[in-house]
Design a protein around this motif. Structure first.
Motif, mmCIF file in Angstrom:
data_model
loop_
_atom_site.group_PDB
_atom_site.id
_atom_site.type_symbol
_atom_site.label_atom_id
_atom_site.label_comp_id
_atom_site.label_asym_id
_atom_site.label_seq_id
_atom_site.Cartn_x
_atom_site.Cartn_y
_atom_site.Cartn_z
ATOM 1 N N UNK A 64 0.842 -1.208 0.000
ATOM 2 C CA UNK A 64 0.000 0.000 0.000
ATOM 3 C C UNK A 64 0.872 1.251 0.000
ATOM 4 N N UNK A 65 1.932 1.234 0.812
ATOM 5 C CA UNK A 65 2.811 2.410 0.871
ATOM 6 C C UNK A 65 3.618 2.556 -0.416
ATOM 7 N N UNK A 66 4.074 1.447 -0.966
ATOM 8 C CA UNK A 66 4.818 1.512 -2.233
ATOM 9 C C UNK A 66 3.944 2.137 -3.321
ATOM 10 N N UNK A 67 2.668 1.754 -3.361
ATOM 11 C CA UNK A 67 1.767 2.243 -4.416
ATOM 12 C C UNK A 67 1.517 3.744 -4.321
ATOM 13 N N UNK A 101 -5.444 -15.183 -12.864
ATOM 14 C CA UNK A 101 -4.484 -14.384 -12.086
ATOM 15 C C UNK A 101 -4.169 -13.042 -12.748
ATOM 16 N N UNK A 102 -4.192 -13.003 -14.086
ATOM 17 C CA UNK A 102 -3.867 -11.733 -14.745
ATOM 18 C C UNK A 102 -4.880 -10.646 -14.377
ATOM 19 N N UNK A 103 -6.138 -11.008 -14.301
ATOM 20 C CA UNK A 103 -7.156 -10.004 -13.941
ATOM 21 C C UNK A 103 -7.009 -9.627 -12.466
ATOM 22 N N UNK A 104 -6.800 -10.624 -11.605
ATOM 23 C CA UNK A 104 -6.599 -10.322 -10.186
ATOM 24 C C UNK A 104 -5.367 -9.440 -10.010
ATOM 25 N N UNK A 105 -4.281 -9.811 -10.697
ATOM 26 C CA UNK A 105 -3.045 -9.041 -10.569
ATOM 27 C C UNK A 105 -3.182 -7.640 -11.134
ATOM 28 N N UNK A 106 -3.949 -7.519 -12.219
ATOM 29 C CA UNK A 106 -4.194 -6.187 -12.809
ATOM 30 C C UNK A 106 -4.876 -5.312 -11.764
ATOM 31 N N UNK A 107 -5.855 -5.862 -11.047
ATOM 32 C CA UNK A 107 -6.508 -5.037 -10.012
ATOM 33 C C UNK A 107 -5.534 -4.786 -8.851
ATOM 34 N N UNK A 108 -4.774 -5.800 -8.446
ATOM 35 C CA UNK A 108 -3.835 -5.617 -7.325
ATOM 36 C C UNK A 108 -2.883 -4.458 -7.599
ATOM 37 N N UNK A 109 -2.401 -4.367 -8.830
ATOM 38 C CA UNK A 109 -1.348 -3.388 -9.131
ATOM 39 C C UNK A 109 -1.904 -2.064 -9.667
ATOM 40 N N UNK A 110 -2.890 -2.143 -10.566
ATOM 41 C CA UNK A 110 -3.337 -0.912 -11.256
ATOM 42 C C UNK A 110 -4.219 -0.040 -10.356
ATOM 43 N N UNK A 111 -5.008 -0.677 -9.502
ATOM 44 C CA UNK A 111 -5.913 0.117 -8.650
ATOM 45 C C UNK A 111 -5.110 0.607 -7.442
ATOM 46 N N UNK A 112 -4.137 1.445 -7.736
ATOM 47 C CA UNK A 112 -3.100 1.779 -6.757
ATOM 48 C C UNK A 112 -3.623 2.665 -5.635
ATOM 49 N N UNK A 113 -3.235 2.261 -4.438
ATOM 50 C CA UNK A 113 -3.593 3.025 -3.237
ATOM 51 C C UNK A 113 -2.965 4.417 -3.286
ATOM 52 N N UNK A 114 -3.755 5.414 -2.897
ATOM 53 C CA UNK A 114 -3.247 6.783 -2.894
ATOM 54 C C UNK A 114 -3.393 7.468 -4.239
ATOM 55 N N UNK A 115 -3.699 6.692 -5.283
ATOM 56 C CA UNK A 115 -3.893 7.259 -6.618
ATOM 57 C C UNK A 115 -5.345 7.049 -7.068
ATOM 58 N N UNK A 116 -5.773 5.783 -7.065
ATOM 59 C CA UNK A 116 -7.121 5.484 -7.549
ATOM 60 C C UNK A 116 -8.123 5.367 -6.403
ATOM 61 N N UNK A 117 -7.627 5.164 -5.202
ATOM 62 C CA UNK A 117 -8.501 5.098 -4.021
ATOM 63 C C UNK A 117 -7.678 5.376 -2.778
ATOM 64 N N UNK A 118 -8.370 5.776 -1.732
ATOM 65 C CA UNK A 118 -7.769 5.868 -0.399
ATOM 66 C C UNK A 118 -8.933 5.830 0.588
ATOM 67 N N UNK A 119 -8.664 5.904 1.897
ATOM 68 C CA UNK A 119 -9.756 5.692 2.861
ATOM 69 C C UNK A 119 -10.868 6.730 2.739
ATOM 70 N N UNK A 120 -10.543 7.919 2.243
ATOM 71 C CA UNK A 120 -11.583 8.955 2.100
ATOM 72 C C UNK A 120 -12.297 8.876 0.748
#
Ligand code: FMN
Length: 247
Positions: A64-67, A101-120
């Protein structure tokens, strides 16, 4: 002009999934949409999140921090496509009762924390309110095996974690589409019948995409359905057994 992103989660471009994704792209283009096409397998996308993707990863590695930092180039490219999209059509086969796995991995990596979503910015306050998502799925199992009471498990329920992922981003998720009994082991009349069904699916894709706005949306709980601890209120509606078990 509206933009449609087609995401193909199949390693073989000449597969039925590949042809179906092309049919979606053609249909969106015919509607006057700008079409973006992501084929992560063809673009060398690595589905496994990890420190090797980052120039200065936190140690110990905290995804999460890396993203939150500078996005790796492949993730930045996919995220830009997603941000540009009004519609996302995801094509993939069911592999082991889940998206590959490619679709799961695409979401794991592309939906990056702090960019595409965060707690707010999630669920009702997600950043992707504009986005509408459709899953087009194939199963090797027959329709009865893949439906309610089917021994493979109900395919629509198996898609809930992926649907919830886009709901988390704030997007709308349309009722998914499936073609069942898709595999290369049919022979004779059964193979011909399958080919006819697949051709028919490709031929009908333009109509399906043209009818997008009439297609039902999946229901999710609103943020206000949950109490301060995050539990569904007793009087709130239940939209998924993943949140409230029936009975
Ligand atoms: C690794 C793997 C796992 C699979 N798991 C499932 C499964 O859980 N349920 C199912 O119905 N089909 C399963 N299948 C069959 C695929 O869904 C089927 O081959 C695919 O939908 C055919 O589409 P295609 O011709 O575009 O490859 C699996 C196939 C592979 C390769």
């Amino acid at each position: 002009m509206a933009t449609t992103l087609v995401l193909l989660g199949h390693p073989e471009r000449r597969s039925f999934n590949g042809a179906w994704a092309d049919a979606s792209a053609r249909a969106a283009r015919d509607l006057g949409h700008e079409v973006l096409f992501s084929a992560p397998h063809d673009e060398g996308f690595d589905a496994a999140e990890g420190p090797a993707h980052y120039t200065d990863p936190p140690s110990p590695f905290d995804p999460l921090k890396a993203q939150e930092g500078t996005l790796p180039a492949d993730v930045a490219r996919e995220a830009a496509r997603l941000r540009a999209a009004d519609r996302l059509i995801v094509h993939f086969p069911m592999w082991w009762f889940a998206p590959p796995a490619m679709i799961k991995g695409w979401t794991d990596r592309v939906l990056a924390h702090g960019h595409l979503h965060d707690v707010d910015n999630r669920f009702d306050t997600g950043r992707f309110k504009r986005l509408e998502v459709l899953f087009c799925v194939t199963t090797g199992a027959r329709a009865n095996e893949s439906g309610p009471d089917g021994r493979e498990g109900n395919w629509q329920m198996l898609l809930w974690p992926l649907a919830q992922t886009f709901r988390y981003l704030g997007a709308t998720v349309k009722a998914p589409v499936a073609v069942h009994g898709v595999h290369g082991y049919h022979t004779g009349a059964a193979q011909e019948a399958l080919q006819a069904r697949l051709s028919d699916t490709l031929a009908r894709q333009a109509g399906l995409i043209a009818g997008w706005n009439d297609r039902a949306n999946l229901s999710f709980n609103a943020d206000s359905d949950f109490d301060a601890s995050g539990r569904l209120r007793p009087d709130a509606p239940s939209h998924s057994p993943f949140i409230r078990q029936p009975g």
